[in-house]
Design an enzyme around this catalytic site. Structure first.
Site, PDB file in Angstrom:
ATOM      1  N   ASP A   1     -10.431  -3.687  -5.540  1.00 45.03           N
ATOM      2  CA  ASP A   1      -9.852  -1.945  -4.776  1.00 45.03           C
ATOM      3  C   ASP A   1      -8.874  -1.572  -5.709  1.00 45.03           C
ATOM      4  OD1 ASP A   1      -7.134  -0.277  -3.913  1.00 45.03           O
ATOM      5  OD2 ASP A   1      -6.332  -2.129  -3.300  1.00 45.03           O
TER       6      ASP A   1
ATOM      7  N   SER B   1       0.867  -1.147   0.076  1.00 47.10           N
ATOM      8  CA  SER B   1       0.111  -0.213   0.140  1.00 47.10           C
ATOM      9  C   SER B   1       0.941   1.373   0.416  1.00 47.10           C
ATOM     10  CB  SER B   1      -0.768   0.094   1.160  1.00 47.10           C
ATOM     11  OG  SER B   1      -1.900   1.092   0.991  1.00 47.10           O
TER      12      SER B   1
ATOM     13  N   HIS C   1      -8.281  -4.569  -0.769  1.00 46.61           N
ATOM     14  CA  HIS C   1      -6.740  -4.212  -0.429  1.00 46.61           C
ATOM     15  C   HIS C   1      -6.807  -4.149   1.718  1.00 46.61           C
ATOM     16  CE1 HIS C   1      -3.910  -0.631  -0.580  1.00 46.61           C
ATOM     17  NE2 HIS C   1      -4.314  -0.940   0.777  1.00 46.61           N
TER      18      HIS C   1
END
Length: 321
Positions: A257, A163, A287
């Site tokens: 996502d 991320s 995610h």
């Protein structure tokens, strides 16, 4: 960016399997979407409690020691994972997720320990400075300082991040690609790279569970300076006009996502520039699926692919054709 999301299941009601929904509901119970409106320190308290609840412990044989990397005017906390009784063939420099505002050495402790156990490599986790106390380029500067410290070990280096941490890994790879010592590979896990928000997954999965485009905008705003340029490649790696010279790269994203298209675009840029890159979109995952690796079979399979990718790149191999 392992936070937030939406409680409305909408089109994802039947698209995601029950085990994944149980994980999503558990995350939202600990860290509900509306928490994004609370002060950052309150968000961190709740997030840290959630991370402790999901912590799986460290695998047998993995030892960890904490230290500091000297930087300009401050020390950067690091945690060094090693497999007892085994000389490592490579080092993994790991940058955690959390939208640049959350997380630290403890939030991803078990994940780093499992990467160490699964590869036999040393893993160095970096507690880079967080926004809003430290806006861009503070996190990037800390990542660069950690890189300089890691390459001094003389072990081959693999960059890895998830991320927000994937953003940092990519930015470091770009900034250091022409150094005498550089990474031999990078593995990016659902990274946010500053892609086109008017197309692809940003549109198709704008309101996906656990991360929405609204969440992404919030994190971006908190991290930014008042005059932040969107074209700064250390802020948004996909804004770099030159993709030459990047190390062999594996990108793993989740289908549901908004950030998934960033992985595909980054892969295409590297390949077009003559480099090696492989992108894999994990179907019917969301995610933050790393935390679901012990309860959701698809997440476990995805994490196994990540471990394999790190191990392969650390050995200087490239089987992704």
């Amino acid at each position: 960016m392992t936070t937030g999301g939406t409680t409305n299941r909408g089109k994802y009601e039947t698209r995601l399997d029950p085990a994944l929904w149980a994980y999503i509901d558990s995350v939202n119970a600990w860290y509900p979407p509306e928490i994004i409106g609370l002060p950052i320190d309150k968000q961190r308290d709740v997030y840290d409690r959630m991370c402790r609840a999901f912590h799986q412990g460290r695998p047998a044989g993995v030892k960890a020691s904490d230290g500091l990397v000297a930087a300009s005017g401050h020390g950067i906390p690091i945690r060094h994972y090693q497999l007892a009784g085994k000389a490592a063939r490579a080092m993994v420099l790991y940058f955690h997720g959390g939208g640049f505002i959350l997380g630290g050495l403890d939030s991803h402790d078990d994940i780093c320990a499992e990467i160490c156990s699964g590869t036999g490599f040393d893993v160095l986790s970096v507690d880079y400075r967080l926004a809003p106390e430290h806006v861009h380029p503070a996190a990037f500067d800390d990542a660069m300082a950690a890189f300089a410290w890691a390459v001094a070990s003389d072990l081959p280096l693999v960059l890895c991040g998830e991320s927000a941490g994937g953003n940092l890994a990519a930015a470091v790879a770009q900034a250091t690609r022409r150094h005498i010592r550089t990474a031999i590979g990078q593995v990016l896990i659902y990274p946010g790279l500053g892609g086109d928000e008017s197309a692809g997954s940003y549109v198709e999965h704008a309101e996906a569970p656990l991360l929405s485009v609204g969440d992404i905008a919030f994190y971006c705003d908190v991290r930014s300076t008042k005059k932040q340029s969107p074209d700064d490649p250390s802020f948004s790696p996909l804004r770099d006009s030159d993709s030459c010279g990047l190390p062999p790269t594996v990108i793993i994203t989740a289908e549901c996502d908004p950030l998934s298209s960033d992985g595909e675009t980054y892969r295409d840029r590297i390949v077009s520039a003559g480099g090696k890159a492989w992108w894999h979109e994990e179907k019917r995952l969301v995610h933050s699926f790393l935390r679901a690796r012990t309860t959701v079979p698809a997440a476990a399979e995805a994490f196994a692919r990540i471990i394999t990718a790190v191990a392969v790149l650390g050995r200087g191999e490239w089987p992704y054709l």
